[in-house]
Design an enzyme around this catalytic site. Structure first.
Site, mmCIF file in Angstrom:
data_model
loop_
_atom_site.group_PDB
_atom_site.id
_atom_site.type_symbol
_atom_site.label_atom_id
_atom_site.label_comp_id
_atom_site.label_asym_id
_atom_site.label_seq_id
_atom_site.Cartn_x
_atom_site.Cartn_y
_atom_site.Cartn_z
ATOM 1 N N GLU A 282 0.846 -1.200 0.000
ATOM 2 C CA GLU A 282 0.000 0.000 0.000
ATOM 3 C C GLU A 282 0.875 1.240 0.000
ATOM 4 O O GLU A 282 1.991 1.207 0.512
ATOM 5 C CB GLU A 282 -0.866 0.033 1.283
ATOM 6 C CG GLU A 282 -1.942 -1.008 1.324
ATOM 7 C CD GLU A 282 -2.662 -1.032 2.684
ATOM 8 O OE1 GLU A 282 -2.288 -0.265 3.592
ATOM 9 O OE2 GLU A 282 -3.589 -1.837 2.810
ATOM 10 N N LYS A 284 2.420 4.451 1.364
ATOM 11 C CA LYS A 284 2.646 4.945 2.724
ATOM 12 C C LYS A 284 2.461 6.462 2.698
ATOM 13 O O LYS A 284 3.321 7.208 2.217
ATOM 14 C CB LYS A 284 4.057 4.585 3.197
ATOM 15 C CG LYS A 284 4.330 5.073 4.599
ATOM 16 C CD LYS A 284 5.724 4.674 5.051
ATOM 17 C CE LYS A 284 5.924 4.950 6.525
ATOM 18 N NZ LYS A 284 5.522 6.274 6.954
ATOM 19 N N ARG A 289 -1.516 9.635 11.740
ATOM 20 C CA ARG A 289 -2.384 8.475 11.929
ATOM 21 C C ARG A 289 -3.678 8.890 12.630
ATOM 22 O O ARG A 289 -3.650 9.711 13.544
ATOM 23 C CB ARG A 289 -1.673 7.435 12.784
ATOM 24 C CG ARG A 289 -2.395 6.119 12.852
ATOM 25 C CD ARG A 289 -1.480 5.040 12.443
ATOM 26 N NE ARG A 289 -2.069 3.729 12.459
ATOM 27 C CZ ARG A 289 -1.347 2.622 12.551
ATOM 28 N NH1 ARG A 289 -0.047 2.700 12.676
ATOM 29 N NH2 ARG A 289 -1.924 1.451 12.486
ATOM 30 N N GLU A 337 -4.803 7.271 7.630
ATOM 31 C CA GLU A 337 -3.839 8.364 7.669
ATOM 32 C C GLU A 337 -4.593 9.621 7.214
ATOM 33 O O GLU A 337 -5.265 9.593 6.178
ATOM 34 C CB GLU A 337 -2.656 8.035 6.736
ATOM 35 C CG GLU A 337 -1.481 8.962 6.866
ATOM 36 C CD GLU A 337 -0.521 8.630 8.039
ATOM 37 O OE1 GLU A 337 -0.835 7.767 8.883
ATOM 38 O OE2 GLU A 337 0.534 9.273 8.100
ATOM 39 N N GLU A 436 5.532 8.592 1.040
ATOM 40 C CA GLU A 436 6.875 8.363 1.576
ATOM 41 C C GLU A 436 7.482 7.068 1.091
ATOM 42 O O GLU A 436 8.673 6.841 1.251
ATOM 43 C CB GLU A 436 6.764 8.253 3.097
ATOM 44 C CG GLU A 436 7.095 9.491 3.845
ATOM 45 C CD GLU A 436 7.195 9.154 5.336
ATOM 46 O OE1 GLU A 436 8.225 9.483 5.924
ATOM 47 O OE2 GLU A 436 6.249 8.555 5.873
ATOM 48 N N LYS A 441 2.196 -5.570 3.565
ATOM 49 C CA LYS A 441 1.490 -6.285 4.645
ATOM 50 C C LYS A 441 1.125 -7.698 4.226
ATOM 51 O O LYS A 441 0.703 -7.912 3.081
ATOM 52 C CB LYS A 441 0.197 -5.531 4.981
ATOM 53 C CG LYS A 441 0.409 -4.084 5.349
ATOM 54 C CD LYS A 441 -0.910 -3.333 5.524
ATOM 55 C CE LYS A 441 -0.652 -1.904 5.985
ATOM 56 N NZ LYS A 441 -1.868 -1.113 6.143
HETATM 57 P P1 ATP Z 1 6.450 3.906 13.785
HETATM 58 O O1 ATP Z 1 5.008 4.092 14.035
HETATM 59 O O2 ATP Z 1 6.729 2.681 13.008
HETATM 60 O O3 ATP Z 1 7.360 4.213 14.920
HETATM 61 P P2 ATP Z 1 6.394 6.362 12.659
HETATM 62 O O4 ATP Z 1 5.201 6.828 13.422
HETATM 63 O O5 ATP Z 1 7.669 7.102 12.791
HETATM 64 O O6 ATP Z 1 6.775 4.911 12.818
HETATM 65 P P3 ATP Z 1 6.634 5.570 10.072
HETATM 66 O O7 ATP Z 1 7.811 4.807 10.454
HETATM 67 O O8 ATP Z 1 6.854 6.640 9.093
HETATM 68 O O9 ATP Z 1 5.908 6.264 11.220
HETATM 69 O O10 ATP Z 1 5.546 4.509 9.521
HETATM 70 C C1 ATP Z 1 4.392 4.041 10.068
HETATM 71 C C2 ATP Z 1 3.245 5.033 9.900
HETATM 72 O O11 ATP Z 1 2.910 5.195 8.523
HETATM 73 C C3 ATP Z 1 1.945 4.562 10.498
HETATM 74 O O12 ATP Z 1 1.915 4.765 11.881
HETATM 75 C C4 ATP Z 1 0.916 5.396 9.758
HETATM 76 O O13 ATP Z 1 0.710 6.613 10.433
HETATM 77 C C5 ATP Z 1 1.569 5.697 8.433
HETATM 78 N N1 ATP Z 1 0.933 5.072 7.262
HETATM 79 C C6 ATP Z 1 0.768 5.692 6.069
HETATM 80 N N2 ATP Z 1 0.190 4.890 5.175
HETATM 81 C C7 ATP Z 1 -0.049 3.704 5.791
HETATM 82 C C8 ATP Z 1 -0.614 2.475 5.375
HETATM 83 N N3 ATP Z 1 -1.046 2.271 4.120
HETATM 84 N N4 ATP Z 1 -0.668 1.466 6.293
HETATM 85 C C9 ATP Z 1 -0.221 1.640 7.546
HETATM 86 N N5 ATP Z 1 0.335 2.791 7.989
HETATM 87 C C10 ATP Z 1 0.422 3.823 7.128
#
Ligand code: ATP
Length: 624
Positions: A282, A284, A289, A337, A436, A441
């Site tokens: 998917e 990102k 969130r 998101e 990003e 998954k």
């Molecule tokens: P983490 O939550 O892993 O510590 P983070 O908050 O720093 O990391 P990232 O590492 O950038 O965030 O990646 C995870 C985040 O990406 C998720 O918490 C969510 O907010 C975001 N996200 C965006 N698109 C998706 C998606 N398709 N599925 C799951 N998460 C997604």
């Protein structure tokens, strides 16, 4: 099975069974904890406190748990104390008969209003002994304080604080002030509170009580889907640990910990990690969130990544719900998101744009930055929880129950393929579409939703970092160095730390001086703190220590073993830690708390992955 504690509750109790327990009992325990660095001992102390409460006045247990977790309500209720230092200083001055100037002077010396309060109380002569404070009274007063509003609210708040301070003695004023500031500063994080609670429960007299490890597992799991101490503690007291999962279930209106992803560095690594399981990719999205809850009564709540109530920030999303949900849907929880969105040109905007949006009590007419919801999961639908369903089943529910509304609500763009080239192309398209990277998954096996877990079944693939360390790190500034040259008078650099969630301490990982605006350097405020839960060496000693309050996202060239920095010390080298080379600030992560920073385990994993991929054998590094 249950050895380790030598405990006789009655001998330490100085109140009668069923009587409200004095706050002094908890305050003394906090004092003991603040002098300890061993996690096991800290857990034992708190576990014993909880056991005593269970054995004497169980009705007080919930107040003990809240105050030990430094909370007054669950985070998702969105009720905060919101007491500023100025109000505390004024209350101290009025309660203890000192001028505000004097208190400010002492604050400068002590660096902590709690210590000032304690010293002021002990030097004050009192005519008569006030009735002792109880734990329940302290929590009740805090709850009243949090809800005081309207005319004369400042004065009424101060009166409540003063009443507590006047009744407090010994070390009590210290902890009253720190609880008011929502920072205990004794090295006690919520995970230890949960373990201590499990320990106390496992030691109670019930024949069916499970071993401690089992109790810890159950309580942590239950807390991840139902982070509400009121229900957990009352179910625990009435039916024991093992029944908790039946009572404390996932319900709309109580946010669950979000499932998290692990980093990967390349498309081929995904195939290795997922082996024969089918998976889906998917986009990102780079926003924030949001867990959107729609309750049977038609109300909507939106929770942040760390389960805080964010409903007031998104009145526009609340309005959209009726447009994107099908009429047949009576309740749901969506994992999404929220992304800043240019509706005119149908384009995703940057994370920076989103961070310009006001945070609290936004009114629809004041919104300047529009957002679009990108939904990627559904956790609850029409009275049924879906956590145990595989992703392909959840996804079908998602697609069947909602409709896309241009510019307001979209399903996350996905591609399901195990062809390397197709995935690579999809990654490139994601970047072109201002995302990003990808989140990959598992789809139909080992693909349940794992609350609050960083799972191997979700992998994040960020374009930026594929050539170096796979991901950025989220680190906590714990100190600063005075600037030289152009930066004289301000700060020139900061000491950053990752978080060890086992030891519950911040471990220094690097210095950073790159990526800051001048404004940012000027703005950082400093306060001198005890460093009991900071792990550092003398070679990194900063000029000023900070309270751990912020999380900064940092990009680095690579990781190296270091004798100077102590991140994950002992994990990849017997004594040395891990450090970052060429760190650079990307942004401040306002949605993360310091305890949600990158963990030492993650740092160690990143180091190992780097070694495998690049055969990095650079061992000792300078301390940049
Ligand atoms: P983490 O939550 O892993 O510590 P983070 O908050 O720093 O990391 P990232 O590492 O950038 O965030 O990646 C995870 C985040 O990406 C998720 O918490 C969510 O907010 C975001 N996200 C965006 N698109 C998706 C998606 N398709 N599925 C799951 N998460 C997604």
């Amino acid at each position: 099975k249950k050895k380790g504690l030598d405990f006789k509750p009655k001998s330490v109790a100085f109140w009668k069974d069923g009587e409200s327990i004095p706050f002094m009992f908890l305050a003394r325990a906090f004092d003991l904890i603040s002098n300890e660095s061993s996690r096991i001992v800290i857990t034992d102390i708190l576990g014993n406190v909880f056991r005593t409460v269970i054995a004497t006045t169980p009705g007080d247990l919930v107040s003990f748990v809240y105050l030990s977790a430094c909370k007054i309500y669950p985070a998702h209720d969105g009720i905060e104390l919101g007491i500023g230092d100025a109000a505390i200083i004024k209350s101290l001055s009025e309660a203890y008969g000192k001028s505000e100037t004097q208190i400010k002077k002492e604050l400068k010396k002590e660096g902590d209003l709690g210590l000032v309060a304690k010293a002021s109380r002990s030097s004050q002569s009192t005519m008569f002994k006030p009735a002792p404070l109880t734990v329940a009274k302290v929590l009740d007063t805090f709850r009243i304080l949090a809800k005081v509003s309207g005319k004369d609210s400042q004065e009424r708040k101060r009166n409540h604080i003063k009443a507590l301070l006047v009744a407090a003695s010994d070390c009590e004023p210290l902890y009253i002030i720190r609880l008011l500031q929502s920072k205990l500063r004794i090295g006690l994080a919520e995970q230890t509170v949960l373990v201590a609670l499990a320990q106390a429960a496992a030691y109670s007299e019930r024949p069916s009580d499970p071993p401690i490890e089992e109790a810890v597992k159950v309580i942590k799991q239950v807390y991840s889907v139902h982070p509400k101490y009121d229900t957990i503690v009352s179910a625990l007291l009435s039916d024991g640990v093992l029944k908790l999962p039946d009572t404390c279930t996932f319900v709309p209106g109580v946010p669950i910990g979000p499932m998290l992803a692990k980093p990967t560095k390349g498309v081929s690594e995904i195939l290795d990690k997922f082996q024969n399981r089918d998976f889906t990719c998917e986009y990102k999205y780079d926003g924030e969130r949001a867990q959107i809850h729609y309750l049977e009564d038609g109300s909507v709540e939106i929770y942040s990544r760390n389960a805080e109530r964010n409903t007031g920030k998104f009145p526009d999303v609340i309005q959209s719900v009726q447009r994107f949900k099908k009429p047949s849907v009576s309740s749901f929880v969506l994992d999404c998101e929220v992304v800043a969105f240019d509706r005119k040109n149908s384009k995703i905007l940057s994370f920076q744009k989103l961070s310009n949006r006001a945070r609290k009590d936004v009114s629809i007419d004041d919104i300047t930055v529009q957002v679009c919801i990108f939904a990627f999961d559904i956790l609850y639908l029409n009275g049924e929880q879906l956590l145990q369903e595989q992703l392909n089943v959840r996804r079908k529910h998602l697609y069947d129950s909602f409709v896309e509304v241009p510019g307001e609500f979209k399903f996350a763009t996905e591609v399901t393929s195990n062809d390397l080239e197709a995935i690579q192309t999809f990654l490139d398209t994601a970047i072109v579409d201002s995302c990003e990277g990808l989140i990959v998954k598992t789809l139909s096996t080992e693909a349940t939703y794992e609350p609050a877990k960083r799972s191997n079944n979700w992998l994040k693939l960020k374009k930026d970092y594929m050539d170096n360390i796979g991901d950025s790190l989220d680190l906590v500034p714990i100190g600063a160095y005075h600037g030289r040259g152009k930066r004289t008078g301000g700060y020139g650099g900061f000491l950053l730390a990752c978080y060890d969630d086992e030891k519950e301490e911040f471990q220094c990982i690097c210095k950073i001086g790159t990526g800051f605006s001048e404004k940012m350097l000027e703005e950082r405020s400093s306060s001198l703190e005890s460093q009991s839960y900071y792990r550092f060496t003398d070679a990194t000693n900063p000029d000023v220590w900070f309270e751990p309050t912020e999380v900064w996202e940092v990009k680095a060239a690579d990781l190296s073993i270091s004798p100077v920095y102590l991140a994950a010390a002992g994990a990849v080298d017997a004594v040395k830690g891990i450090s970052l080379r060429f760190p650079r600030l990307l942004r401040v992560r306002e949605d993360k708390k310091p305890e949600e920073a990158t963990t030492s385990d993650q740092v160690a994993d990143m180091y190992r992955a780097q070694k495998i991929n690049h055969g990095n054998n650079q061992d000792e590094e300078d301390d940049n």
